[in-house]
Design a protein around this motif. Structure first.
Motif: not given
Length: 250
Positions: A9-21
């Protein structure tokens, strides 16, 4: 930085995890979007397979790391999804680099600490000072519902032993210290992109009052509260619900 960049796809999704993950936390969710979006999951400093570095990190360094990933991967604009401490990073990134952000999704996160959150973070700090195992025993009770904890004790014990083999204790300590100092509420009015805020009704770490602060200070935001859910809003059947919410929102 350890990362996985995939999808279509043309769009991007960025995922940012939490503490200790680590980035592994997001695989179940990010994979449901790969047919329509490029997805980026990555390990923040001192977590997963990303090294801590030669000095303690602060929020500015965590934001710089994400910005450098944007540059490396030629990402011109993306939607950001952050859980807990990952949500802190998303908020900070959206304030500093608004032109790079399309939309944001904030899961179980905050823009300032209250007395309850401070006491929980100090409890985590004391536990990780003993061992990763002690930290796991404390935090897991806040993350998943009691019934799930009781029904999965054996599996959780195995998970704890496996995680302890590679856990970066100093990275977790550092992350807690950053969380204790986090305060960005006065800058939330600089976020003009749409924001989706997801919270668990029974979250003992992040109060609904803290979620209301986010919702009332970000101009174009919506707060959705999940019943019978603690800190991990992706727990159990919620994964499919959140996936559908993301598709509609994005």
């Amino acid at each position: 930085m350890n990362y996985v960049f995939e999808g279509h796809g043309d769009k991007t999704v960025v995922f940012v995890h939490g503490l200790s993950d680590s980035l592994e936390y997001w695989r179940g969710l990010s994979s449901t979007l790969n047919d329509e979006y490029q997805t980026l999951i990555y390990d923040i400093r001192g977590h997963g397979n990303s090294p801590l570095g030669d000095e303690a990190f602060d929020m500015d360094m965590l934001v710089d790391d994400l910005y450098n990933l944007f540059l490396k991967l030629d990402i011109e604009k993306a939607s950001l999804v952050g859980l807990s401490m990952g949500g802190n990073i998303v908020l900070s990134f959206a304030v500093r680099y608004p032109s790079l952000v399309d939309k944001i999704v904030l899961m179980s996160t905050y823009s300032e600490i209250d007395d309850n959150l401070k006491s929980k973070l100090l409890e985590f700090r004391q536990a990780i000072g003993i061992s990763y195992e002690a930290f796991f025993d404390v935090i897991v009770r806040y993350v998943i519902p009691q019934k799930a904890y009781d029904e999965n004790r054996d599996a959780l014990e195995i998970l704890k032993r496996e995680n302890a083999k590679n856990a970066n204790v100093e990275g977790i300590k550092n992350g807690i210290d950053v969380g204790l100092d986090f305060y960005i509420t006065p800058q939330l009015n600089r976020i003009n992109c749409p924001a989706l805020i997801l919270a668990g009704r029974d979250d003992d770490i992040i109060s609904l009052e803290l979620c209301d602060i986010l919702n009332s200070n970000i101009k174009n935001s919506e707060l959705i509260i999940f019943e019978n859910i603690k800190h991990d809003v992706l727990f159990g059947r919620n994964l499919s619900k959140v996936s559908e919410l993301l598709r509609q929102f994005l």
